[in-house]
Design a protein around this motif. Structure first.
Motif, short mmCIF file in Angstrom:
data_model
loop_
_atom_site.label_atom_id
_atom_site.label_comp_id
_atom_site.label_asym_id
_atom_site.label_seq_id
_atom_site.Cartn_x
_atom_site.Cartn_y
_atom_site.Cartn_z
N ILE A 220 31.71 47.21 28.04
CA ILE A 220 32.68 46.89 29.10
C ILE A 220 32.62 45.38 29.35
O ILE A 220 31.54 44.82 29.57
N VAL A 221 33.78 44.75 29.29
CA VAL A 221 33.86 43.29 29.34
C VAL A 221 34.55 42.83 30.63
O VAL A 221 35.55 43.41 31.06
N CYS A 222 34.00 41.77 31.22
CA CYS A 222 34.58 41.17 32.42
C CYS A 222 33.99 39.78 32.61
O CYS A 222 33.06 39.40 31.91
N ASP A 223 34.52 39.02 33.57
CA ASP A 223 33.90 37.74 33.89
C ASP A 223 32.66 37.98 34.74
O ASP A 223 32.49 39.07 35.31
N ALA A 224 31.79 36.99 34.85
CA ALA A 224 30.50 37.16 35.51
C ALA A 224 30.62 37.41 37.00
O ALA A 224 29.76 38.07 37.59
N PHE A 225 31.67 36.90 37.63
CA PHE A 225 31.85 37.12 39.07
C PHE A 225 32.03 38.61 39.34
O PHE A 225 31.37 39.20 40.20
N VAL A 226 32.92 39.23 38.57
CA VAL A 226 33.15 40.67 38.70
C VAL A 226 31.93 41.45 38.23
O VAL A 226 31.48 42.38 38.90
N GLY A 227 31.39 41.06 37.07
CA GLY A 227 30.29 41.80 36.49
C GLY A 227 29.05 41.84 37.35
O GLY A 227 28.38 42.88 37.46
N ASN A 228 28.73 40.72 38.01
CA ASN A 228 27.55 40.69 38.84
C ASN A 228 27.72 41.57 40.08
O ASN A 228 26.77 42.25 40.50
N ILE A 229 28.92 41.58 40.64
CA ILE A 229 29.19 42.43 41.79
C ILE A 229 29.09 43.90 41.40
O ILE A 229 28.49 44.72 42.11
N VAL A 230 29.64 44.25 40.24
CA VAL A 230 29.56 45.62 39.74
C VAL A 230 28.10 46.03 39.55
O VAL A 230 27.67 47.11 39.99
N LEU A 231 27.33 45.17 38.91
CA LEU A 231 25.92 45.47 38.63
C LEU A 231 25.14 45.69 39.92
O LEU A 231 24.41 46.68 40.06
#
Length: 331
Positions: A220-231
């Motif tokens: 699953i690919v995204c930018d780090a702003f979105v990815g860190n919030i998801v994580l």
């Protein structure tokens, strides 16, 4: 195979870091551990009978979590993360593991190891527990302001990692978006969608956040702003949900009796959701193996991070990424 472990990085350093490194040295075959940090503090956590078997690479400085990463690594040339990175650059170590400042590790890797030719920006790649086993999410912290071509490169690197490390054949790649239909999302993901669609990757289109726990995509690919919030949201939800379950099933005597029967299953669930079981997250795209750990990592997390580093080296991830880039540019 030598793994440099930043003994001074993390909330529980150096004690838990040293314990995890010693466990790795004992259990994992063909591993030599180099503990990087302040020898007097590290020595306190190494049993006397093991001191002659573990190498300590002395350095005097530590980069704290609240320091500005780029400024700190330039000012503190003898900081543990800087020295550990240099050991990899010079070929003295094959990989490094750290639970310290992610920003400092990122900056140190970029300046000390450099990027793989053809990669514009690296990405932190983490494994998420799902109903279909571990799946990859990237980027989760390296670059909050990504461009469409960055997301394409993340997808390519993640696909290689999923195949070589997780053993997934032709990994299914998806773009994290606010809807599953083509044309959804902001300018970044719309442009990235077109690039991914035209690539040779096994691109499955968009995926929504609610689909992640079901394991419908491998990468699953995204930018780090979105990815860190998801994580962080997944980590928080998993922990709070498990606490709520424990509270409710022990709220009365009858429920406590029932809890005894379901206890083995609950332990299995807790094991599946425990981030420490997945170890660290590789920083993909830099020219060297650098494994980023959770700041609160303890013994088990560090042990598994060393395991991940070993798998990356054995799986020749960097070489495979270079090869993948060369093949993509030839098309």
């Amino acid at each position: 195979m030598k793994i440099a472990v930043d003994a001074m990085g993390g909330d529980h350093a150096p004690g838990e870091i040293v314990k995890g490194a010693l466990k790795a040295a004992k259990i994992l075959p063909d591993i030599q551990i180099i503990l990087v940090g302040q020898k007097d503090k590290i020595d306190l956590h190494i049993p006397e009978d093991l001191k002659s078997t573990i190498e300590i690479y002395e350095c005097s400085e530590v980069i704290e979590m609240d320091e500005h990463p780029a400024a700190a690594i330039k000012k503190k040339k003898d900081a543990s993360i800087v020295v550990a990175t240099r050991l990899v650059k010079e070929g003295y170590a094959n990989a490094l593991v750290s639970a310290g400042s992610t920003g400092a590790q990122m900056a140190s890797a970029l300046l000390g190891l450099g990027r793989i030719k053809g990669i514009n920006r690296p990405a932190i790649c983490t494994v998420l527990p799902t109903l279909q086993g571990g799946k990859l999410l990237l980027d989760v912290g390296a670059n909050p302001d990504a461009k469409p071509e960055n997301l394409l490169q993340y997808a390519m690197m993640g696909s290689i990692y999923a195949e070589k490390i997780l053993g997934l054949k032709s990994p299914k790649v998806a773009l994290l978006n606010i809807g599953s239909e083509e044309g959804k999302g902001n300018e970044l993901v719309q442009a990235a969608y077109d690039l991914l669609k035209q690539s040779s990757l096994n691109f499955a289109g968009n995926i929504e956040g609610r689909d992640i726990p079901y394991g419908t995509a491998d990468v699953i690919v995204c930018d780090a702003f979105v990815g860190n919030i998801v994580l962080k949201t997944i980590e928080g939800m998993s922990s709070s949900l498990f606490q709520l379950i424990m509270q409710k099933i022990t709220a009365s005597t009858i429920r406590k009796i029932g809890a005894i029967l379901v206890k083995p299953g609950l332990k299995e669930i807790a094991h599946m959701l425990d981030y420490s079981e997945y170890g660290g997250a590789p920083l993909l795209g830099v020219d060297g193996t650098s494994i980023i750990c959770h700041g609160s990592s303890k013994e088990n997390a560090i042990f598994n991070a060393v395991r991940v580093a070993k798998e990356c080296i054995e799986g020749q991830i960097i070489e495979k990424i270079v090869d993948g880039l060369e093949k993509s540019t030839q098309k």
